[in-house]
Enzyme design. Structure first.
Site, PDB file in Angstrom:
ATOM      1  N   GLU A 201       2.643   5.950  20.647  1.00  0.00           N
ATOM      2  CA  GLU A 201       3.720   5.194  19.751  1.00  0.00           C
ATOM      3  C   GLU A 201       4.959   4.799  20.610  1.00  0.00           C
ATOM      4  O   GLU A 201       5.300   5.534  21.547  1.00  0.00           O
ATOM      5  CB  GLU A 201       4.252   6.028  18.553  1.00  0.00           C
ATOM      6  CG  GLU A 201       5.575   5.692  17.906  1.00  0.00           C
ATOM      7  CD  GLU A 201       5.241   4.212  17.373  1.00  0.00           C
ATOM      8  OE1 GLU A 201       4.119   3.977  16.332  1.00  0.00           O
ATOM      9  OE2 GLU A 201       6.026   3.307  17.618  1.00  0.00           O
TER      10      GLU A 201
ATOM     11  N   HIS B 120       5.703  13.061 -25.805  1.00  0.00           N
ATOM     12  CA  HIS B 120       6.772  12.548 -26.640  1.00  0.00           C
ATOM     13  C   HIS B 120       8.346  13.034 -26.149  1.00  0.00           C
ATOM     14  O   HIS B 120       8.210  14.546 -26.255  1.00  0.00           O
ATOM     15  CB  HIS B 120       6.709  12.278 -27.932  1.00  0.00           C
ATOM     16  CG  HIS B 120       7.926  11.647 -28.638  1.00  0.00           C
ATOM     17  ND1 HIS B 120       8.238  10.390 -28.679  1.00  0.00           N
ATOM     18  CD2 HIS B 120       8.947  12.383 -29.471  1.00  0.00           C
ATOM     19  CE1 HIS B 120       9.350  10.192 -29.309  1.00  0.00           C
ATOM     20  NE2 HIS B 120       9.836  11.282 -29.764  1.00  0.00           N
TER      21      HIS B 120
ATOM     22  N   GLY C 125       6.431   4.658  12.044  1.00  0.00           N
ATOM     23  CA  GLY C 125       6.240   3.255  11.771  1.00  0.00           C
ATOM     24  C   GLY C 125       7.399   2.401  11.079  1.00  0.00           C
ATOM     25  O   GLY C 125       8.447   2.763  10.706  1.00  0.00           O
TER      26      GLY C 125
ATOM     27  N   LYS D  56      14.207   2.202  -0.241  1.00  0.00           N
ATOM     28  CA  LYS D  56      14.186   3.065  -1.390  1.00  0.00           C
ATOM     29  C   LYS D  56      15.470   3.782  -1.531  1.00  0.00           C
ATOM     30  O   LYS D  56      16.047   4.059  -2.428  1.00  0.00           O
ATOM     31  CB  LYS D  56      13.149   3.750  -1.674  1.00  0.00           C
ATOM     32  CG  LYS D  56      11.757   3.079  -2.450  1.00  0.00           C
ATOM     33  CD  LYS D  56      10.952   1.961  -1.797  1.00  0.00           C
ATOM     34  CE  LYS D  56      11.353   0.717  -1.838  1.00  0.00           C
ATOM     35  NZ  LYS D  56      10.514  -0.402  -0.949  1.00  0.00           N
TER      36      LYS D  56
ATOM     37  N   VAL E 221      14.394 -23.881   1.719  1.00  0.00           N
ATOM     38  CA  VAL E 221      15.636 -23.597   2.911  1.00  0.00           C
ATOM     39  C   VAL E 221      14.979 -24.498   4.100  1.00  0.00           C
ATOM     40  O   VAL E 221      14.179 -24.286   4.762  1.00  0.00           O
ATOM     41  CB  VAL E 221      15.758 -22.172   3.357  1.00  0.00           C
ATOM     42  CG1 VAL E 221      17.058 -22.158   4.279  1.00  0.00           C
ATOM     43  CG2 VAL E 221      16.463 -21.412   1.969  1.00  0.00           C
TER      44      VAL E 221
HETATM   45  C1  FAD Z   1      11.643  -3.756   3.979  1.00  0.00           C
HETATM   46  C2  FAD Z   1      10.318  -3.290   3.722  1.00  0.00           C
HETATM   47  C3  FAD Z   1      10.053  -2.627   2.463  1.00  0.00           C
HETATM   48  C4  FAD Z   1       8.937  -2.147   2.433  1.00  0.00           C
HETATM   49  N1  FAD Z   1       8.778  -1.297   1.457  1.00  0.00           N
HETATM   50  C5  FAD Z   1       7.328  -0.902   1.139  1.00  0.00           C
HETATM   51  C6  FAD Z   1       7.049   0.029   0.066  1.00  0.00           C
HETATM   52  O1  FAD Z   1       8.068   0.465  -0.831  1.00  0.00           O
HETATM   53  N2  FAD Z   1       5.848   0.419  -0.232  1.00  0.00           N
HETATM   54  C7  FAD Z   1       4.723   0.329   0.609  1.00  0.00           C
HETATM   55  O2  FAD Z   1       3.642   0.533   0.349  1.00  0.00           O
HETATM   56  N3  FAD Z   1       4.914  -0.833   1.741  1.00  0.00           N
HETATM   57  C8  FAD Z   1       6.352  -0.929   1.859  1.00  0.00           C
HETATM   58  N4  FAD Z   1       6.598  -1.820   3.355  1.00  0.00           N
HETATM   59  C9  FAD Z   1       5.291  -2.101   3.987  1.00  0.00           C
HETATM   60  C10 FAD Z   1       4.803  -1.209   4.744  1.00  0.00           C
HETATM   61  O3  FAD Z   1       6.143  -0.795   5.473  1.00  0.00           O
HETATM   62  C11 FAD Z   1       3.879  -1.177   5.691  1.00  0.00           C
HETATM   63  O4  FAD Z   1       2.665  -1.684   4.931  1.00  0.00           O
HETATM   64  C12 FAD Z   1       3.295  -0.217   6.442  1.00  0.00           C
HETATM   65  O5  FAD Z   1       4.359   0.248   7.372  1.00  0.00           O
HETATM   66  C13 FAD Z   1       2.157  -0.619   7.581  1.00  0.00           C
HETATM   67  O6  FAD Z   1       1.692   0.414   8.183  1.00  0.00           O
HETATM   68  P1  FAD Z   1       0.804   0.316   9.700  1.00  0.00           P
HETATM   69  O7  FAD Z   1       0.583   1.752   9.936  1.00  0.00           O
HETATM   70  O8  FAD Z   1      -0.242  -0.543   9.366  1.00  0.00           O
HETATM   71  O9  FAD Z   1       1.920  -0.269  10.500  1.00  0.00           O
HETATM   72  P2  FAD Z   1       3.547   0.015  11.040  1.00  0.00           P
HETATM   73  O10 FAD Z   1       4.100   1.038   9.714  1.00  0.00           O
HETATM   74  O11 FAD Z   1       4.304  -1.306  11.001  1.00  0.00           O
HETATM   75  O12 FAD Z   1       3.430   0.958  12.193  1.00  0.00           O
HETATM   76  C14 FAD Z   1       2.693   0.279  13.426  1.00  0.00           C
HETATM   77  C15 FAD Z   1       3.366   1.022  14.596  1.00  0.00           C
HETATM   78  O13 FAD Z   1       2.642   0.857  15.809  1.00  0.00           O
HETATM   79  C16 FAD Z   1       3.766   0.908  16.749  1.00  0.00           C
HETATM   80  N5  FAD Z   1       3.043  -0.046  17.739  1.00  0.00           N
HETATM   81  C17 FAD Z   1       2.875  -1.422  17.783  1.00  0.00           C
HETATM   82  N6  FAD Z   1       2.283  -1.860  18.944  1.00  0.00           N
HETATM   83  C18 FAD Z   1       2.262  -0.847  19.897  1.00  0.00           C
HETATM   84  C19 FAD Z   1       1.674  -0.709  21.155  1.00  0.00           C
HETATM   85  N7  FAD Z   1       1.148  -1.452  21.832  1.00  0.00           N
HETATM   86  N8  FAD Z   1       1.847   0.638  21.712  1.00  0.00           N
HETATM   87  C20 FAD Z   1       2.081   1.753  20.753  1.00  0.00           C
HETATM   88  N9  FAD Z   1       2.781   1.589  19.811  1.00  0.00           N
HETATM   89  C21 FAD Z   1       2.634   0.322  18.934  1.00  0.00           C
HETATM   90  C22 FAD Z   1       4.878   0.411  16.148  1.00  0.00           C
HETATM   91  O14 FAD Z   1       5.944   0.830  16.988  1.00  0.00           O
HETATM   92  C23 FAD Z   1       4.777   1.031  15.011  1.00  0.00           C
HETATM   93  O15 FAD Z   1       5.445   2.044  14.985  1.00  0.00           O
HETATM   94  C24 FAD Z   1       7.803  -2.151   3.380  1.00  0.00           C
HETATM   95  C25 FAD Z   1       7.876  -3.089   4.445  1.00  0.00           C
HETATM   96  C26 FAD Z   1       9.400  -3.552   4.496  1.00  0.00           C
HETATM   97  C27 FAD Z   1       9.512  -4.341   6.014  1.00  0.00           C
END
Ligand code: FAD
Length: 472
Positions: A34, A451, A41, A52, A239
């Site tokens: 990471e 309820h 992430g 939230k 936009v």
């Molecule tokens: C503003 C916002 C609000 C959200 N709210 C919600 C919610 O309320 N509920 C919900 O279910 N989802 C929500 N989401 C979506 C959710 O955050 C994502 O769906 C989720 O984090 C995806 O998980 P992931 O593990 O696939 O990737 P990510 O969480 O994006 O994690 C990927 C990780 O990989 C690391 N990485 C990338 N490339 C490399 C590399 N080459 N080497 C080492 N590390 C690397 C990154 O640094 C990152 O830490 C929200 C997203 C945003 C932007």
């Protein structure tokens, strides 16, 4: 060898870190690479948790703004929001939770390799920034590199005035005026946050309705509520350009009726969706098949290269519509870890994935919308129950919205449940279980709901499908 593992996971978001813990529970030796300074992430650092937290602050402010109605005395001081305290509290929550994952890694003997990874072929992973080294996976590499905010042509994100959600979560001031491009979950959540904090908010949505993935009735209810809250909603609006200077942004938009409009705001938040993160990974050189930058996988998250899987926001099944949600990434992580660990695994049913949007009023939904159900040829029956008819909602002073159940008239099956209103993001859990267990409307209606609770609205909506709601 010290750098040899059963499983190497790239990315410690809710996909990667959950996969790591499950794999370790199954006795596998696991490393996670990471590149950020903290684990968790997008979800923990810039997404689910920080947004939230801000929404909870907005809710607290809403309660205090109605203090007189609640009989709460708050003195003569003007009621406002202290952004320094909001940010401090939010950051503390994020720190506690990210450290919690570090603790779980230690507990499960998972190695966190701090750095940026690329695929080196033949089970190898090069960590080329940070703790540089080459790792080798005996069984599997899991790509869980997630997603990042996307821009649009004509609108250059400068991260100062034209910002993404990454910057919006950390604003130290309440903007006087903010425009938001996109009315998906991210766009409408920030609309609720900033409007409650006191900003003038203008939403631009290209499609004809807000929250376009939701049931049409939910979109209409949200727009009605947003207008009541004096959030300017422009649907069918594009936009076309944005010009930032040191003090703000001029935003040009073409409205649904063809008129053009320019507004001056402090910030333009671009919330038009997220794209995959594969930069630096050298995915194609390693043989992975990409589709629009997303990593193509099969139903068990195997890529085109044996020994490499991918999960979470970075994947596609080839057809559009893989949900970018934390709980989906985690569910995919568990399945992948169990497959690698030699367990029999079932594929996920993506029709049963709950979606939550924490705007005010909240939205929760699972299963087919009424429009989807009709398009799939079901004999559609609908039951709706408004929160305004519910004792608990009256007590909470939250009477907007409804629960809508979409059912199959032939077999009485629950096809979809769509909620907008108080605690909808919690109530959707019952609906998800109903779909998962292939519950009939009759069984859902005959389930005793305590309820007075908000959940009674789910039971009443089920009765309403049969024309038998009691309190309506
Ligand atoms: C503003 C916002 C609000 C959200 N709210 C919600 C919610 O309320 N509920 C919900 O279910 N989802 C929500 N989401 C979506 C959710 O955050 C994502 O769906 C989720 O984090 C995806 O998980 P992931 O593990 O696939 O990737 P990510 O969480 O994006 O994690 C990927 C990780 O990989 C690391 N990485 C990338 N490339 C490399 C590399 N080459 N080497 C080492 N590390 C690397 C990154 O640094 C990152 O830490 C929200 C997203 C945003 C932007």
């Amino acid at each position: 060898m010290a750098n040899e593992y059963d499983v190497i996971i790239i990315g410690a978001g809710p996909g990667g870190y959950v996969a790591a813990i499950r794999a370790a529970q199954l006795g596998l030796k696991v490393a996670v690479v990471e590149k950020q300074k903290a684990l968790g992430g997008t979800c923990l650092l810039w997404g689910c948790i920080p947004t939230k937290a801000l929404l909870e602050h907005a809710h607290a402010l809403k309660v205090v703004q109605h203090a007189r109605e609640w009989g709460v005395t708050v003195g003569e001081a003007a009621i406002g929001i202290d952004m320094a305290q909001v940010q401090a509290r939010k950051d503390k929550i994020v720190t506690v939770l990210t450290r919690g994952i570090e603790f779980l890694f230690k507990k499960n003997k998972i190695d966190w390799i701090k750095g940026t990874a690329r695929l080196a072929g033949h089970g190898g992973v090069d960590v080329f920034e940070g703790d540089t080294q080459t790792l080798r996976a005996r069984r599997e590499i899991v790509v869980a590199t997630g997603s990042a905010a996307r821009g649009v042509p004509g609108v250059a994100i400068d991260r100062k005035r034209i910002i993404t959600s990454d910057e919006a979560i950390s604003l130290r001031e309440v903007p006087n005026a903010i425009a938001i491009m996109g009315s998906g979950a991210v766009g409408v959540e920030f609309a609720s946050i900033f409007r409650r904090f006191g900003s003038d908010v203008t939403l631009f949505e290209l499609l004809p309705r807000l929250v376009p993935v939701e049931d049409e009735a939910v979109s209409a209810e949200l727009e009605k509520s947003f207008r009541r809250q004096r959030i300017a909603c422009h649907t069918g609006a594009k936009v076309t350009a944005a010009r930032a200077d040191a003090a703000g942004v001029d935003v040009d938009a073409q409205l649904a009726d063809g008129r053009t409009q320019t507004i001056r705001v402090d910030y333009l938040l671009v919330a038009v969706g997220r794209g995959p993160v594969t930069t630096g990974l050298e995915a194609e050189r390693a043989g992975l098949e990409l589709d629009g930058g997303y990593v193509k996988v099969d139903a068990q998250y195997r890529t085109a290269v044996p020994g490499i899987s991918a999960i979470g926001d970075v994947i596609t099944f080839g057809a559009p519509g893989h949900p970018q949600l934390a709980h989906v990434a985690s569910a995919e992580g568990v399945i992948t870890a169990e497959r690698i660990g030699g367990r029999d695994v079932r594929t996920l049913n993506y029709d049963h994935v709950p979606g939550c949007t924490y705007c005010d009023p909240e939205i929760g939904s699972v299963g087919l919308t009424e429009q989807d159900a009709r398009a799939r040829g079901y004999d559609v029956r609908v039951g709706t129950f408004p929160f305004s008819a519910l004792g608990r909602a009256r007590i909470a002073g939250e009477i907007e919205g409804f629960v809508k159940i979409v059912a199959d008239g032939t077999h009485d099956g629950v096809l979809g449940v769509h909620l907008i209103g108080p605690r909808s993001t919690e109530l959707v859990a019952e609906a998800t279980l109903a779909l998962r267990l292939e519950c009939t409307v009759e069984k859902l209606a005959r389930t005793i709901h305590a309820h007075p609770t908000m959940a009674e609205a789910v039971g009443e909506a089920a009765h309403a499908v049969h024309g038998a709601a009691i309190h309506m």
